[in-house]
Every structure is written in C-alpha cells, then in structure tokens.
Motif scaffolding. Structure first.
Motif, PDB file in Angstrom:
ATOM      1  N   ARG A  36       1.549 -24.873 -19.541  1.00 44.05           N
ATOM      2  CA  ARG A  36       2.930 -25.053 -19.975  1.00 44.05           C
ATOM      3  C   ARG A  36       2.973 -25.895 -21.237  1.00 44.05           C
ATOM      4  O   ARG A  36       2.173 -26.809 -21.417  1.00 44.05           O
ATOM      5  CB  ARG A  36       3.741 -25.725 -18.874  1.00 44.05           C
ATOM      6  CG  ARG A  36       4.088 -24.807 -17.733  1.00 44.05           C
ATOM      7  CD  ARG A  36       4.716 -25.518 -16.569  1.00 44.05           C
ATOM      8  NE  ARG A  36       5.696 -26.537 -16.926  1.00 44.05           N
ATOM      9  CZ  ARG A  36       6.734 -26.880 -16.162  1.00 44.05           C
ATOM     10  NH1 ARG A  36       6.930 -26.263 -15.015  1.00 44.05           N
ATOM     11  NH2 ARG A  36       7.554 -27.839 -16.534  1.00 44.05           N
ATOM     12  N   ASP A  38       5.126 -28.134 -22.116  1.00 45.33           N
ATOM     13  CA  ASP A  38       5.431 -29.551 -21.917  1.00 45.33           C
ATOM     14  C   ASP A  38       4.168 -30.327 -21.553  1.00 45.33           C
ATOM     15  O   ASP A  38       3.931 -31.435 -22.056  1.00 45.33           O
ATOM     16  CB  ASP A  38       6.530 -29.749 -20.870  1.00 45.33           C
ATOM     17  CG  ASP A  38       6.227 -29.092 -19.535  1.00 45.33           C
ATOM     18  OD1 ASP A  38       5.252 -28.307 -19.445  1.00 45.33           O
ATOM     19  OD2 ASP A  38       6.972 -29.354 -18.570  1.00 45.33           O
ATOM     20  N   LYS A  50       8.272 -38.287 -22.185  1.00 43.96           N
ATOM     21  CA  LYS A  50       8.566 -36.930 -21.744  1.00 43.96           C
ATOM     22  C   LYS A  50      10.029 -36.572 -22.026  1.00 43.96           C
ATOM     23  O   LYS A  50      10.332 -35.453 -22.463  1.00 43.96           O
ATOM     24  CB  LYS A  50       8.274 -36.789 -20.248  1.00 43.96           C
ATOM     25  CG  LYS A  50       8.561 -35.395 -19.702  1.00 43.96           C
ATOM     26  CD  LYS A  50       8.459 -35.329 -18.186  1.00 43.96           C
ATOM     27  CE  LYS A  50       7.030 -35.398 -17.719  1.00 43.96           C
ATOM     28  NZ  LYS A  50       6.914 -35.131 -16.248  1.00 43.96           N
ATOM     29  N   TYR A  54      11.469 -33.300 -24.154  1.00 49.00           N
ATOM     30  CA  TYR A  54      12.414 -32.337 -23.595  1.00 49.00           C
ATOM     31  C   TYR A  54      13.671 -32.235 -24.461  1.00 49.00           C
ATOM     32  O   TYR A  54      14.226 -31.150 -24.654  1.00 49.00           O
ATOM     33  CB  TYR A  54      12.798 -32.736 -22.161  1.00 49.00           C
ATOM     34  CG  TYR A  54      11.771 -32.342 -21.124  1.00 49.00           C
ATOM     35  CD1 TYR A  54      10.425 -32.225 -21.442  1.00 49.00           C
ATOM     36  CD2 TYR A  54      12.149 -32.064 -19.829  1.00 49.00           C
ATOM     37  CE1 TYR A  54       9.482 -31.861 -20.496  1.00 49.00           C
ATOM     38  CE2 TYR A  54      11.217 -31.698 -18.858  1.00 49.00           C
ATOM     39  CZ  TYR A  54       9.879 -31.597 -19.212  1.00 49.00           C
ATOM     40  OH  TYR A  54       8.963 -31.236 -18.268  1.00 49.00           O
ATOM     41  N   MET A  57      12.936 -30.125 -27.457  1.00 43.73           N
ATOM     42  CA  MET A  57      12.891 -28.698 -27.127  1.00 43.73           C
ATOM     43  C   MET A  57      14.297 -28.134 -26.963  1.00 43.73           C
ATOM     44  O   MET A  57      14.587 -27.022 -27.415  1.00 43.73           O
ATOM     45  CB  MET A  57      12.049 -28.478 -25.870  1.00 43.73           C
ATOM     46  CG  MET A  57      10.552 -28.462 -26.144  1.00 43.73           C
ATOM     47  SD  MET A  57       9.536 -28.060 -24.697  1.00 43.73           S
ATOM     48  CE  MET A  57       9.163 -29.707 -24.101  1.00 43.73           C
ATOM     49  N   LYS A  70      11.506 -23.022 -23.749  1.00 43.65           N
ATOM     50  CA  LYS A  70      11.813 -23.974 -22.686  1.00 43.65           C
ATOM     51  C   LYS A  70      10.536 -24.679 -22.261  1.00 43.65           C
ATOM     52  O   LYS A  70       9.427 -24.177 -22.509  1.00 43.65           O
ATOM     53  CB  LYS A  70      12.440 -23.241 -21.497  1.00 43.65           C
ATOM     54  CG  LYS A  70      13.812 -22.639 -21.822  1.00 43.65           C
ATOM     55  CD  LYS A  70      14.414 -21.981 -20.596  1.00 43.65           C
ATOM     56  CE  LYS A  70      15.811 -21.425 -20.911  1.00 43.65           C
ATOM     57  NZ  LYS A  70      16.425 -20.784 -19.715  1.00 43.65           N
ATOM     58  N   PRO A  71      10.664 -25.841 -21.611  1.00 46.73           N
ATOM     59  CA  PRO A  71       9.466 -26.600 -21.211  1.00 46.73           C
ATOM     60  C   PRO A  71       8.501 -25.826 -20.316  1.00 46.73           C
ATOM     61  O   PRO A  71       7.313 -26.138 -20.279  1.00 46.73           O
ATOM     62  CB  PRO A  71      10.053 -27.793 -20.449  1.00 46.73           C
ATOM     63  CG  PRO A  71      11.427 -27.958 -21.008  1.00 46.73           C
ATOM     64  CD  PRO A  71      11.902 -26.574 -21.300  1.00 46.73           C
TER      65      PRO A  71
END
Length: 333
Positions: A36, A38, A50, A54, A57, A70-71
């Motif tokens: 992923r 993220d 984090k 987010y 993004m 998306k994450p």
C-alpha cells in the motif's frame, strides 16, 4: 530495492538560508510493488506523521502517475509517485556506531548477501526500540548499514533470547520469507537448559496458549486448553546433567513465549526465566555461571528467496552459556 529519488531544483537567496523542501519523485520497482502506498511512504519518509501524509493524499498533493490515489492503493511496478514539497523532521535519535553494543553486532553476522542478513542476536537486546528503549537491533543494523535502502525484521525473538534472527534487505525477500513462515516452510530450532530430568518419551507438548495482559501492562501467556490457541512444540533431549537437561525445541506453531510456557507446563522451566522459571533451580545454577535466560535460537532453515536453494544457518552459543554447561555434571542419557 532501487527506486530512484529525483528532486526538482529550488533556488535560495542565500547560502546561509535553509534549503526549502523539494518535490520528490519515486520510481517503483518490483521490490516495492504490491504494498500500500501509505505503508510505502511511512517507511520512506521517516519523520512525517501518518495524519499529514493522509491529508496530503486527500488534497491530491501525493499522486501516482499524475493521478489522485487513496491510502489503500497498492503500488505497481513502473508507477511514479510524486510527493509535493514536504519538510521532514531531522530530529531523530541516531544510533551511534561507536557504541560497543552496536559495533559488536558486526561480529555477530552469520550470513549476508544482497537479500538477507542473518545475525546471532545477543541476549538482552530487543529486536526494535520502543517501550522506553532508544533503539533495538534493527535500528543498530540500520546504523551499521547506512547504504541499505531497506532493512526489515522477517521474524522476532524475545529480548532475552539469543540466536538466529533474519533481516530482509529487499521487500521481495521479506514477502517471500513471510510466505514461507505462513506455510511452515521455515524451521527454527532452539536449545534450552531446563529443570530436572526431561523424559526421552516427552517429544511433544500441545497445550493451547492464551495471552493475558495484567493491570501492570505486563503480558503473560498461560495454558488454556478451552480458550487458548492450538500450539505445538517438539522436543529432543541433547544432554542430561545433574538436576538439568539440555533440550532441542522445535516450535511447530509460533505463539508468543511458546517454548518457555510449554517447558513450564511440562514441569521443566527454562533456566534463568524470570517470568516462567523456577527460583530454586535458578539459585542452584547462578554460582555455576547462570546470568541470563538459557534459550538460544541455535539454527534456522529456509529456502533462499533468490537462489531458491535450501540453506541452514547455525548460531553458536555465547561463551557464558558454554561455560555454564562446562560447570555442570553430565549424567548418562
């Protein structure tokens, strides 16, 4: 892992002026693919919270192939990740390679190539920092190998357990070995000095185990054949001593503290085990040189993720354990 980092040029008005953050581009290769975005960014942009990643993004300031993502987006080989200018905190607790405990790890490396490091982890050293520890073995290895793009633990050992620990240098190697662990293709053999006369007939302990968190925050594992998870450890007697037995333990399952609790439930606690041990047994061994938990990951076998050949790595006992055994009186098996 050879993703390329490209920075756009930013002009500054003075040599004394702090350099401004730059746009970052990451070319995703085979090793990075499958994870992923993220998780990739949290590992790559250390020091960035984090929540901030987010937010970037959501605002479209982190893009893949010029598109919003998306994450949960999983990276593909050939993807280009663009990260808008972002300041990364340089305030990190760096591990000094001049520290004896860090420098000595170089001599504990049992195997190393472009995919893996297998190290003989010292007893008393946690595998990673946290819970009041400024650093652990993985942080120390990263300090010793600053050129390595990635170093990640393949599995773990308790802080007081010594022996074979595998660290991956590439994401593909990490995935491969995790799959081998899930499919029980990795064999880990431990040596433990336990209390009393271990019967040759006692080759398996299958008590189910359950983790309990005490009010103090301490984690204790107990036998619970109703609510616990199925667990199995296989044993073989290596040498008997007066009042003690050296056994080889093979954990078929990988529960927390499994070998230690299975030894305790069989009536043969491991020497030096502050949590599951026997005080009188330890008191008898201390004058003979017992200074630590006598549990050692003596060897590990797996298929090398690159060569696809099965390899076995052995980790010798540290001197203090060898001396303890030499001070014990052997008895016939």
């Amino acid at each position: 892992m050879n993703h390329k980092l490209k920075n756009t040029e930013v002009k500054t008005t003075s040599n004394q002026q702090e350099e401004k953050p730059k746009v970052r581009f990451f070319d995703i290769d085979h090793d990075d693919a499958g994870q992923r975005i993220d998780n990739f960014l949290l590992r790559t942009l250390k020091g960035v919270p984090k929540s901030h990643l987010y937010r970037l993004m959501r605002k479209g300031e982190i893009r893949v192939n010029k598109k919003r993502i998306k994450p949960v987006y999983k990276l593909l080989s050939g993807d280009v990740v663009r990260v808008a200018p972002i300041r990364i905190s340089e305030k990190t607790d760096e591990v000094s390679t001049s520290l004896n405990i860090v420098a000595s790890l170089e001599q504990q490396i049992l195997f190393e190539d472009d995919r893996l490091i297998v190290i003989n982890k010292p007893s008393g050293m946690a595998v990673h920092g946290g819970s009041g520890l400024s650093f652990g073995l993985i942080e120390a290895l990263r300090a010793l190998r600053p050129q390595a793009k990635m170093l990640e633990l393949v599995h773990r050992l308790d802080r007081d357990t010594s022996g074979c620990l595998v660290v991956a240098k590439r994401r593909s190697a990490l995935r491969n070995l995790h799959e081998q662990l899930r499919n029980k293709k990795v064999q880990k053999f431990y040596h433990a000095l336990v209390k009393g006369h271990w019967s040759t007939k006692l080759t398996r302990v299958t008590d189910a185990l359950k983790k309990n968190d005490l009010k103090s925050g301490e984690r204790v594992v107990v036998v619970d054949n109703i609510n616990g998870k199925p667990s199995e450890t296989r044993y073989k007697v290596l040498q008997r001593y007066q009042g003690a037995t050296l056994v080889r333990a093979f954990p078929v399952t990988g529960r927390t503290h499994q070998i230690r609790v299975h030894c305790q439930s069989a009536g043969h606690s491991i020497a030096g085990d502050a949590k599951y041990g026997h005080d009188d047994f330890d008191a008898q061994l201390k004058p003979k040189g017992l200074k630590r938990l006598f549990l050692h990951a003596a060897s590990i076998e797996f298929v090398h993720p690159k060569t696809e050949q099965k390899i076995k790595i052995d980790a010798p006992l540290e001197n203090s354990l060898e001396k303890l055994l030499a001070n014990l009186t052997k008895v016939d098996n």
